[in-house]
Design a protein around this motif. Structure first.
Motif, PDB file in Angstrom:
ATOM      1  N   ALA A 111     -45.127  58.588  68.450  1.00 53.01           N
ATOM      2  CA  ALA A 111     -44.910  58.267  69.868  1.00 53.01           C
ATOM      3  C   ALA A 111     -43.493  57.769  70.135  1.00 53.01           C
ATOM      4  O   ALA A 111     -42.823  58.241  71.061  1.00 53.01           O
ATOM      5  N   TRP A 112     -43.027  56.834  69.337  1.00 54.79           N
ATOM      6  CA  TRP A 112     -41.673  56.285  69.530  1.00 54.79           C
ATOM      7  C   TRP A 112     -40.635  57.374  69.321  1.00 54.79           C
ATOM      8  O   TRP A 112     -39.693  57.500  70.100  1.00 54.79           O
ATOM      9  N   TYR A 118     -36.939  62.676  73.581  1.00 53.14           N
ATOM     10  CA  TYR A 118     -36.948  63.032  75.001  1.00 53.14           C
ATOM     11  C   TYR A 118     -35.765  62.385  75.717  1.00 53.14           C
ATOM     12  O   TYR A 118     -35.044  63.031  76.474  1.00 53.14           O
ATOM     13  N   GLU A 119     -35.545  61.119  75.461  1.00 55.22           N
ATOM     14  CA  GLU A 119     -34.482  60.382  76.142  1.00 55.22           C
ATOM     15  C   GLU A 119     -33.088  60.846  75.709  1.00 55.22           C
ATOM     16  O   GLU A 119     -32.199  61.006  76.529  1.00 55.22           O
ATOM     17  N   MET A 120     -32.895  61.078  74.430  1.00 49.92           N
ATOM     18  CA  MET A 120     -31.563  61.396  73.910  1.00 49.92           C
ATOM     19  C   MET A 120     -31.192  62.871  74.030  1.00 49.92           C
ATOM     20  O   MET A 120     -30.027  63.210  74.179  1.00 49.92           O
ATOM     21  N   PHE A 121     -32.187  63.768  73.927  1.00 51.04           N
ATOM     22  CA  PHE A 121     -31.911  65.206  73.959  1.00 51.04           C
ATOM     23  C   PHE A 121     -32.491  65.911  75.181  1.00 51.04           C
ATOM     24  O   PHE A 121     -32.117  67.038  75.474  1.00 51.04           O
ATOM     25  N   GLY A 122     -33.462  65.300  75.855  1.00 52.26           N
ATOM     26  CA  GLY A 122     -34.105  65.949  76.990  1.00 52.26           C
ATOM     27  C   GLY A 122     -35.205  66.913  76.580  1.00 52.26           C
ATOM     28  O   GLY A 122     -35.638  67.732  77.375  1.00 52.26           O
ATOM     29  N   LEU A 131     -43.613  59.487  78.359  1.00 50.84           N
ATOM     30  CA  LEU A 131     -42.209  59.749  78.073  1.00 50.84           C
ATOM     31  C   LEU A 131     -41.336  58.983  79.062  1.00 50.84           C
ATOM     32  O   LEU A 131     -40.770  59.539  79.987  1.00 50.84           O
ATOM     33  N   ARG A 132     -41.252  57.689  78.851  1.00 52.69           N
ATOM     34  CA  ARG A 132     -40.443  56.828  79.716  1.00 52.69           C
ATOM     35  C   ARG A 132     -39.245  56.320  78.917  1.00 52.69           C
ATOM     36  O   ARG A 132     -39.229  56.395  77.702  1.00 52.69           O
ATOM     37  N   PRO A 133     -38.212  55.773  79.593  1.00 51.06           N
ATOM     38  CA  PRO A 133     -37.028  55.287  78.881  1.00 51.06           C
ATOM     39  C   PRO A 133     -37.381  54.309  77.764  1.00 51.06           C
ATOM     40  O   PRO A 133     -38.261  53.469  77.904  1.00 51.06           O
ATOM     41  N   LEU A 134     -36.670  54.438  76.683  1.00 51.21           N
ATOM     42  CA  LEU A 134     -36.930  53.635  75.502  1.00 51.21           C
ATOM     43  C   LEU A 134     -35.715  52.789  75.131  1.00 51.21           C
ATOM     44  O   LEU A 134     -35.840  51.593  74.896  1.00 51.21           O
TER      45      LEU A 134
END
Length: 191
Positions: A111-112, A118-122, A131-134
């Motif tokens: 999950a992490w 998702y955040e770094m590469f899209g 998939l929220r900001p981490l």
């Protein structure tokens, strides 16, 4: 099992899916690497986990590699605690629609890693659900590990690292080079 045997075993388990086995690294760091189509991603992870000979029961990490026009390679490393061998699984998602199935239900520890990717590469993980900001502030725009991302801080002030080889305090030496990701002066902002 050797890395070659591990890769071939997973390819056989996935047949008739077009999977390709290779070996990355070398000597004691060699790892079986299996490339699978994006539609077979979850099946490949599940097969590596559930097969008695592979027994990839330990999720180590997941991330992506920006391959520019070719898309993004999503990579997961699994480890067998019983057989003491590792396995890299890789799939390529297109740049226009970077989506792959989530493996969180197979390995909750993913999950992490999926959120970070998702955040770094899209790259989006279908079925993840959160998939929220981490790591980045909520107002941040863009994906900083994509190769086309402009590193604004390098434009705003010089790189604080050591001087380039051949440069001295007295000046002269080589012509200064822009760090990767920094546009030429006048191409971006007030540079």
């Amino acid at each position: 099992m050797t890395p070659e045997e591990i890769g071939q075993r997973l390819v056989a388990l996935l047949a008739p899916v077009e999977a390709t086995a290779s070996v990355s690294g070398g000597q004691r760091y060699a790892r079986a690497t299996v490339d699978v189509p994006v539609a077979s991603w979850r099946d490949a992870v599940r097969a590596a986990r559930d097969d008695a000979e592979l027994h990839g029961d330990y999720f180590d990490w997941l991330s992506a590699v920006d391959e520019l026009a070719e898309g993004f390679d999503v990579v997961v490393h699994l480890w067998s605690t019983r057989h003491r061998h590792g396995l890299l699984l890789r799939t390529r998602v297109p740049r226009e629609t970077p989506v792959v199935a989530s493996i969180v239900d197979l390995f909750p520890g993913a999950a992490w890693h999926e959120r970070e990717t998702y955040e770094m590469f899209g790259v989006s993980f279908d079925g993840h659900g959160e998939l929220r900001p981490l790591l980045l502030p909520p107002e941040f725009e863009g994906h900083p590990l994509r190769k086309e991302f402009v590193l604004a801080s390098r434009v705003a002030k010089p790189w604080p690292g050591a001087k380039e080889p051949g440069e001295s305090e007295a000046g002269g030496g080589r012509r200064p080079m822009r760090p990767p990701g920094v546009p030429a002066p006048g191409e971006w902002g007030n540079a």
